[in-house]
Design a protein around this motif. Structure first.
Motif, PDB file in Angstrom:
ATOM      1  N   ILE B 191      25.946 -37.997  36.904  1.00  0.00           N
ATOM      2  CA  ILE B 191      25.008 -38.343  37.535  1.00  0.00           C
ATOM      3  C   ILE B 191      23.909 -36.747  37.716  1.00  0.00           C
ATOM      4  CG2 ILE B 191      25.787 -35.987  39.450  1.00  0.00           C
ATOM      5  CD1 ILE B 191      24.938 -37.735  41.627  1.00  0.00           C
ATOM      6  N   PHE B 192      23.362 -36.741  38.105  1.00  0.00           N
ATOM      7  CA  PHE B 192      22.400 -35.930  37.027  1.00  0.00           C
ATOM      8  C   PHE B 192      22.075 -35.114  38.405  1.00  0.00           C
ATOM      9  CE2 PHE B 192      20.892 -39.483  34.235  1.00  0.00           C
ATOM     10  CZ  PHE B 192      20.486 -38.896  33.157  1.00  0.00           C
ATOM     11  N   SER B 193      21.203 -33.808  37.574  1.00  0.00           N
ATOM     12  CA  SER B 193      21.777 -32.580  38.727  1.00  0.00           C
ATOM     13  C   SER B 193      20.128 -31.764  37.913  1.00  0.00           C
ATOM     14  CB  SER B 193      22.240 -32.003  38.359  1.00  0.00           C
ATOM     15  OG  SER B 193      22.958 -30.565  37.232  1.00  0.00           O
ATOM     16  N   PRO B 194      19.592 -30.884  39.357  1.00  0.00           N
ATOM     17  CA  PRO B 194      18.819 -29.717  39.040  1.00  0.00           C
ATOM     18  C   PRO B 194      19.075 -29.379  37.242  1.00  0.00           C
ATOM     19  CG  PRO B 194      19.446 -29.960  41.206  1.00  0.00           C
ATOM     20  CD  PRO B 194      20.552 -30.470  40.247  1.00  0.00           C
ATOM     21  N   GLY B 195      19.895 -29.439  36.351  1.00  0.00           N
ATOM     22  CA  GLY B 195      20.069 -28.442  35.446  1.00  0.00           C
ATOM     23  C   GLY B 195      21.204 -27.996  35.152  1.00  0.00           C
ATOM     24  N   GLY B 196      21.397 -27.492  33.786  1.00  0.00           N
ATOM     25  CA  GLY B 196      22.637 -27.155  32.941  1.00  0.00           C
ATOM     26  C   GLY B 196      23.364 -25.661  34.143  1.00  0.00           C
ATOM     27  N   ALA B 197      23.606 -25.537  34.770  1.00  0.00           N
ATOM     28  CA  ALA B 197      23.798 -24.268  36.280  1.00  0.00           C
ATOM     29  C   ALA B 197      24.626 -25.488  36.755  1.00  0.00           C
ATOM     30  CB  ALA B 197      22.912 -23.248  36.390  1.00  0.00           C
ATOM     31  N   ILE B 198      23.646 -26.256  37.803  1.00  0.00           N
ATOM     32  CA  ILE B 198      24.116 -27.039  38.929  1.00  0.00           C
ATOM     33  C   ILE B 198      25.265 -28.081  38.297  1.00  0.00           C
ATOM     34  CG2 ILE B 198      23.743 -28.666  40.392  1.00  0.00           C
ATOM     35  CD1 ILE B 198      22.654 -25.999  40.979  1.00  0.00           C
ATOM     36  N   SER B 199      25.365 -28.689  36.646  1.00  0.00           N
ATOM     37  CA  SER B 199      25.915 -29.590  36.114  1.00  0.00           C
ATOM     38  C   SER B 199      27.122 -28.572  35.505  1.00  0.00           C
ATOM     39  CB  SER B 199      25.497 -29.777  35.141  1.00  0.00           C
ATOM     40  OG  SER B 199      24.366 -30.809  35.525  1.00  0.00           O
ATOM     41  N   ASN B 200      27.122 -27.983  35.052  1.00  0.00           N
ATOM     42  CA  ASN B 200      28.500 -26.681  35.198  1.00  0.00           C
ATOM     43  C   ASN B 200      29.404 -26.566  36.188  1.00  0.00           C
ATOM     44  OD1 ASN B 200      28.113 -27.087  31.876  1.00  0.00           O
ATOM     45  ND2 ASN B 200      26.908 -24.917  32.154  1.00  0.00           N
ATOM     46  N   MET B 201      28.751 -26.284  38.164  1.00  0.00           N
ATOM     47  CA  MET B 201      28.972 -25.949  38.765  1.00  0.00           C
ATOM     48  C   MET B 201      29.730 -27.462  39.396  1.00  0.00           C
ATOM     49  SD  MET B 201      27.132 -25.092  42.353  1.00  0.00           S
ATOM     50  CE  MET B 201      26.565 -22.880  41.897  1.00  0.00           C
ATOM     51  N   HIS B 233      30.031 -16.034  24.315  1.00  0.00           N
ATOM     52  CA  HIS B 233      29.315 -16.355  24.426  1.00  0.00           C
ATOM     53  C   HIS B 233      28.868 -17.102  25.116  1.00  0.00           C
ATOM     54  CE1 HIS B 233      28.284 -14.333  20.350  1.00  0.00           C
ATOM     55  NE2 HIS B 233      29.368 -13.809  20.265  1.00  0.00           N
ATOM     56  N   SER B 234      29.610 -18.018  26.155  1.00  0.00           N
ATOM     57  CA  SER B 234      29.208 -18.890  26.746  1.00  0.00           C
ATOM     58  C   SER B 234      28.228 -18.393  27.618  1.00  0.00           C
ATOM     59  CB  SER B 234      30.339 -19.339  27.511  1.00  0.00           C
ATOM     60  OG  SER B 234      30.927 -18.572  28.896  1.00  0.00           O
ATOM     61  N   HIS B 235      27.920 -20.195  28.920  1.00  0.00           N
ATOM     62  CA  HIS B 235      26.665 -18.933  29.692  1.00  0.00           C
ATOM     63  C   HIS B 235      26.829 -19.337  30.507  1.00  0.00           C
ATOM     64  CE1 HIS B 235      22.691 -20.889  32.209  1.00  0.00           C
ATOM     65  NE2 HIS B 235      21.982 -20.572  31.392  1.00  0.00           N
ATOM     66  N   TYR B 236      26.317 -18.072  31.462  1.00  0.00           N
ATOM     67  CA  TYR B 236      26.026 -17.292  31.922  1.00  0.00           C
ATOM     68  C   TYR B 236      26.480 -18.062  33.335  1.00  0.00           C
ATOM     69  CZ  TYR B 236      21.002 -17.156  34.200  1.00  0.00           C
ATOM     70  OH  TYR B 236      20.239 -17.757  34.695  1.00  0.00           O
ATOM     71  N   SER B 237      25.968 -19.231  33.367  1.00  0.00           N
ATOM     72  CA  SER B 237      26.421 -20.341  35.007  1.00  0.00           C
ATOM     73  C   SER B 237      27.534 -20.290  35.469  1.00  0.00           C
ATOM     74  CB  SER B 237      25.846 -21.856  34.360  1.00  0.00           C
ATOM     75  OG  SER B 237      25.755 -22.507  33.261  1.00  0.00           O
ATOM     76  N   ILE B 238      28.340 -20.707  34.612  1.00  0.00           N
ATOM     77  CA  ILE B 238      29.993 -20.443  34.834  1.00  0.00           C
ATOM     78  C   ILE B 238      30.996 -19.473  35.572  1.00  0.00           C
ATOM     79  CG2 ILE B 238      32.344 -20.700  32.985  1.00  0.00           C
ATOM     80  CD1 ILE B 238      30.766 -22.958  32.536  1.00  0.00           C
ATOM     81  N   LYS B 239      30.091 -18.134  35.136  1.00  0.00           N
ATOM     82  CA  LYS B 239      29.374 -17.042  36.157  1.00  0.00           C
ATOM     83  C   LYS B 239      29.203 -16.944  36.715  1.00  0.00           C
ATOM     84  CE  LYS B 239      29.872 -12.021  35.076  1.00  0.00           C
ATOM     85  NZ  LYS B 239      29.133 -11.132  34.070  1.00  0.00           N
ATOM     86  N   LYS B 240      28.459 -17.473  37.320  1.00  0.00           N
ATOM     87  CA  LYS B 240      27.515 -17.951  38.294  1.00  0.00           C
ATOM     88  C   LYS B 240      28.912 -19.083  39.510  1.00  0.00           C
ATOM     89  CE  LYS B 240      22.686 -16.309  38.108  1.00  0.00           C
ATOM     90  NZ  LYS B 240      21.678 -16.333  38.607  1.00  0.00           N
ATOM     91  N   ALA B 241      28.963 -20.629  38.748  1.00  0.00           N
ATOM     92  CA  ALA B 241      29.778 -21.005  39.480  1.00  0.00           C
ATOM     93  C   ALA B 241      31.340 -20.270  40.049  1.00  0.00           C
ATOM     94  CB  ALA B 241      30.125 -22.199  38.472  1.00  0.00           C
ATOM     95  N   SER B 242      31.751 -19.254  39.082  1.00  0.00           N
ATOM     96  CA  SER B 242      33.220 -18.512  39.985  1.00  0.00           C
ATOM     97  C   SER B 242      32.709 -18.098  40.970  1.00  0.00           C
ATOM     98  CB  SER B 242      33.864 -17.537  38.117  1.00  0.00           C
ATOM     99  OG  SER B 242      33.923 -18.467  37.906  1.00  0.00           O
ATOM    100  N   ALA B 243      31.469 -17.262  41.112  1.00  0.00           N
ATOM    101  CA  ALA B 243      31.578 -16.681  42.367  1.00  0.00           C
ATOM    102  C   ALA B 243      31.297 -17.325  42.882  1.00  0.00           C
ATOM    103  CB  ALA B 243      29.766 -15.396  41.867  1.00  0.00           C
ATOM    104  N   ALA B 244      29.639 -18.432  43.055  1.00  0.00           N
ATOM    105  CA  ALA B 244      29.688 -18.842  44.261  1.00  0.00           C
ATOM    106  C   ALA B 244      30.575 -19.869  45.060  1.00  0.00           C
ATOM    107  CB  ALA B 244      28.915 -20.279  43.890  1.00  0.00           C
ATOM    108  N   LEU B 245      31.550 -20.477  43.903  1.00  0.00           N
ATOM    109  CA  LEU B 245      32.733 -21.313  44.420  1.00  0.00           C
ATOM    110  C   LEU B 245      33.783 -21.394  45.496  1.00  0.00           C
ATOM    111  CD1 LEU B 245      32.390 -24.310  41.545  1.00  0.00           C
ATOM    112  CD2 LEU B 245      31.193 -23.748  43.845  1.00  0.00           C
ATOM    113  N   GLY B 246      33.758 -19.290  45.264  1.00  0.00           N
ATOM    114  CA  GLY B 246      34.878 -19.040  45.904  1.00  0.00           C
ATOM    115  C   GLY B 246      35.672 -18.434  45.021  1.00  0.00           C
TER     116      GLY B 246
END
Lengths: 538, 538
Positions: B191-201, B233-246
């Motif tokens: 699916i298309f998502s609103p950006g890489g951070a959401i895709s990674n999530m 070195h990865s993008h910080y969105s993986i870290k954001k996902a870890s926080a958001a998803l519990g």
């Protein structure tokens, strides 16, 4: 200068001033073409002057009396639409020319103290706000998708330097929205997100961070068993958020509603007490301001009382109904919203802003940032040369964000608060017109009694053959199939389309939703006739 | 017909065929204006015919030899830009006219068997795909933001009936992307998502659903302590996902990289073993395909071996580097990506599609749907009159989605796969040019040795005063301030802008990222000169 002279020759002899006055006719576009040529040759002679003088030499087209109803697809809207589009072409090319001139001059005399990408701001009345559009602008903050766009194209929002004016527009607009919600001085925080579902997800995340900040680092294992509450009529995004964020949908407790679809506060309190007795921790209540199907407004003040009593976060999902805050006549339906801890409000719904445009507003400053910040060194350097509190990106769960603010800001500037109020009042008037027309009409039956709170009008249409049937299983089964059948016929014909759905024990019913102020009473009349034409004999 | 006749009179005497051939001059626009008038009056005479005949009568403008470099803001791009924009105006008004004609005719003779909103599809070669734009189209699926837009404006994507052609475009394009990733027959989901951070999530959510589906209903309490792995070195969105998803950021384990920023597979395996010994459950590994700062590509095959061995989900974050899959020369850097369970790929980055356009691709069919579906009755009715497997909305964490596919689809149609390949190869050539130019140049120092894998070129610039300083604390402290200072000077001048950041123990360095194929070697030369001009004496 040539404002109303008919049929000027299409030769490069006239200036472009006033060429798009509202009453000009199509022939004037011949002059536009000429004026482009004219200016084009001038620019080649004195590039710098044209860039600097442009904004002051150019007269403004008066669109103040031009409305959507004057433009295509309205009948006879072609001329005005053409004028409007040609004006856009003019603005675009003028911008580009100014930008090019400024870039070129900067390369030869690079001592200028202001970024030249701002040169044409005053001209187009909006700020491209993007020095990242230049092929010479190497991404400053790891956002590599910026280079190939001309200046007036929305860029990407996360740091001030990438999108300075959009960042400021967003801050200003969010503050204004918070003022309208009723928070003192518009204080608080917020961000635009890719839609109401994500805004609602933010609200749950922020609430969790407020009460259990350690979840951010340690995960849900660090919290007790948390429960959330929302109406059985609420939007399914609350359920999606419960699943995604690790609460689990079983820990989202659905609240009973009255016949009109509004949460029964006593049911909330009973369920909070019950949850506490089971050892769970009630943390979050979502009150819906304009439910998806019935358009119902939960009683926010009574819910807020319970939230205060039990120390729970109160979120108001005003994705659909938030727009009513703009109307002095209708905003009372959201009374108590100022007591919410967070609010979802989608200008892309009731206010007619093109998708996507959704805001999550937060009363307390700091929690949004605290919840989401990861302080990525490559984006948010503390040693920047400006106030880095404008770097909003770290508040978001996204990285780069689509610029959703610009169209909303522009619409607000163009229509004014009063314009939005009129838009909303008109839609609600139209839905009242529909309601009054069908509430006693032969063959129609309302799904709930009384005038709808929002523009949602929910009804069954009964083909003749069903009208004499007694209420019972057979009638229900047959009625359940009527709306899908009529909708399918509408789609085949292509005349109109009305949605339907079941709700709880209620079989499929139509749900009319009016958010388009271009709709008229005659459209409503047509719709009613069309339903009858297609459905009478089913 | 009037293809190259110079200076025709601006009177309503000519047809519009061929009016925008590439070599026409500005005067031709006079003819456009005339042709609008001409057709306008014809339409008033025979509305239906104009709508039906339009697509067949009209010749196509040949833009096949027109490139971005021919358009503004390029020097001398004004004429082609004007032609291009006028063509757009023409397409828009023609569409509207056809649409209006079809709507009106349908209201008077509503027996037509096909939705008239498709009438002009073949004409504009793209599908407006939205019967929801009519003021007569009452939202069918609770998405009330649709009414006020003219047909060719992107609508909202979640059900087939709301955006039929966009839904099909999305399916087609996702399949094509999966084929390019290397999954057999392009099978899978996405699916298309609103950006890489959401895709990674999404990727983390889907992995969790695959291994612990009960988390969806019961929350994270139903799972053991899960751990995730990603490069430091990865993008910080993986870290954001870890926080958001519990999961909690502490349960995201960072992997060591080599000097070039690539994950060391042995470190992954060691940390997986360690986590298991502690009783944790290793669940998810993110391999970065093109890291944000260094542009590094993790060794996917070696990581995939470990994921298979320990039964972990392999996600490849190709948000930045995924575009290299389009290049026969560079796609080897992503070797092994076909072994991933999910892939993030942002066409809005390396491929130059305007923000937002990000895809999450999933190898196994069903898990995306299973993870997110809530089966909202008001949107996804099983009794619709078409194959409801096209209703993609329930796969998303969003409800209505912005139409991100259209621009990408259109670009792909226009440039072709080969066009994207050239775009990417050119950007990588340019970064190689920059690298080769500065790697041995006086005053420059590379952050890591060897030619960069992606277009990220990371370097320090040393002002003269620092060059003789021995390596040590003072030099480091002073060097740390150089890049911010030079960037600030660039911003003041407005000539260019290059980002900087520290990374690990490395003090602030410049990171050039090239994704804009309009950049030239002369731009690179200018940049180098500019850095030296501003920084030499610091």
């Amino acid at each position: 200068m040539f404002g109303n002279v008919p049929h000027p020759p299409a030769s490069p002899c006239c200036d472009h001033l006033g060429f798009l006055q509202k009453n000009n006719n199509l022939d004037d576009k011949g002059r536009i073409v000429s004026s482009f040529q004219e200016r084009s040759s001038k620019n080649q002679r004195s590039c710098d002057n044209s860039a600097r003088d442009g904004p002051f030499r150019r007269s403004e087209t008066d669109f103040s009396n031009l409305f959507a109803r004057d433009l295509l697809p309205a009948k006879n809207g072609e001329e005005q639409t053409m004028q409007f589009l040609f004006e856009i072409v003019d603005i675009l090319t003028t911008c580009w020319r100014a930008w090019r001139a400024s870039t070129w001059s900067c390369r030869t005399s690079p001592i200028n103290k202001l970024s030249k990408s701002h040169v044409f701001v005053s001209h187009v009345k909006v700020t491209p706000g993007s020095s990242t559009s230049s092929p010479l602008a190497w991404t400053s903050s790891a956002w590599p998708g910026s280079g190939s766009r001309p200046p007036p194209t929305p860029t990407c929002e996360f740091t001030y330097e990438i999108a300075p004016v959009f960042v400021l527009m967003e801050q200003l607009t969010l503050k204004k929205m918070r003022e309208i919600v009723g928070w003192p001085e518009g204080e608080g925080d917020g961000i635009f997100s890719p839609g109401g579902a994500i805004s609602n997800m933010y609200s749950v995340m922020i609430a969790r961070y407020k009460y259990f900040p350690e979840v951010k680092t340690k995960g849900m294992a660090a919290a007790p068993r948390l429960v959330l509450f929302t109406s059985e009529h609420s939007h399914y995004s609350i359920k999606k958020a419960s699943a995604a964020l690790g609460f689990g949908t079983e820990n989202l407790i659905l609240l009973k509603t009255d016949e009109r679809g509004r949460v029964i506060p006593a049911d909330l309190e009973a369920k909070v007490i019950d949850a506490k007795q089971k050892g769970y921790v009630p943390m979050f209540v979502n009150a819906t301001g304009g439910s998806t199907v019935y358009g119902a407004f939960d009683p926010i003040n009574e819910i807020a009382d319970i939230c205060e009593k039990y120390n729970m976060w109160l979120h108001v999902d005003g994705a659909w109904g938030g727009g009513l805050l703009m109307s002095r006549k209708h905003r009372h339906k959201l009374n108590g919203i100022e007591r919410a801890n967070s609010v979802t409000w989608n200008p892309h719904k009731m206010m007619g802003v093109p998708l996507q445009c959704s805001a999550i507003l937060v009363r307390e400053r700091g929690v949004l940032q605290g919840c989401n910040s990861m302080c990525a060194g490559y984006l948010f350097q503390p040693d920047k040369q400006y106030d880095i509190s404008y770097d909003t990106g770290d508040k978001a769960i996204q990285c780069g964000r689509h610029v959703d603010i610009f169209k909303f800001w522009l619409m607000w500037k163009a229509k004014g608060t009063v314009g939005f109020e009129q838009h909303i009042d008109k839609c609600l008037d139209l839905s009242a017109y529909l309601y009054n027309k069908i509430k006693t009409r032969e063959g129609y039956q309302m799904v709930f009694e009384g005038e709808p709170q929002h523009t949602n009008v929910c009804f069954w249409y009964l083909p003749l053959s069903l009208r004499s049937l007694p209420d019972g299983q057979e009638r229900r089964e047959r009625l359940h199939k009527v709306a899908p059948k009529i909708k399918a016929l509408m789609m085949e014909c292509g005349t109109t389309m009305v949605g339907y759905q079941p709700q709880g024990t209620k079989v499929n019913f139509f749900r009319m939703v009016i958010s388009n102020p271009a709709a008229t009473r005659s459209d409503i009349d047509f719709l009613i006739d069309e339903i009858e034409r297609l459905g009478y004999d089913l």
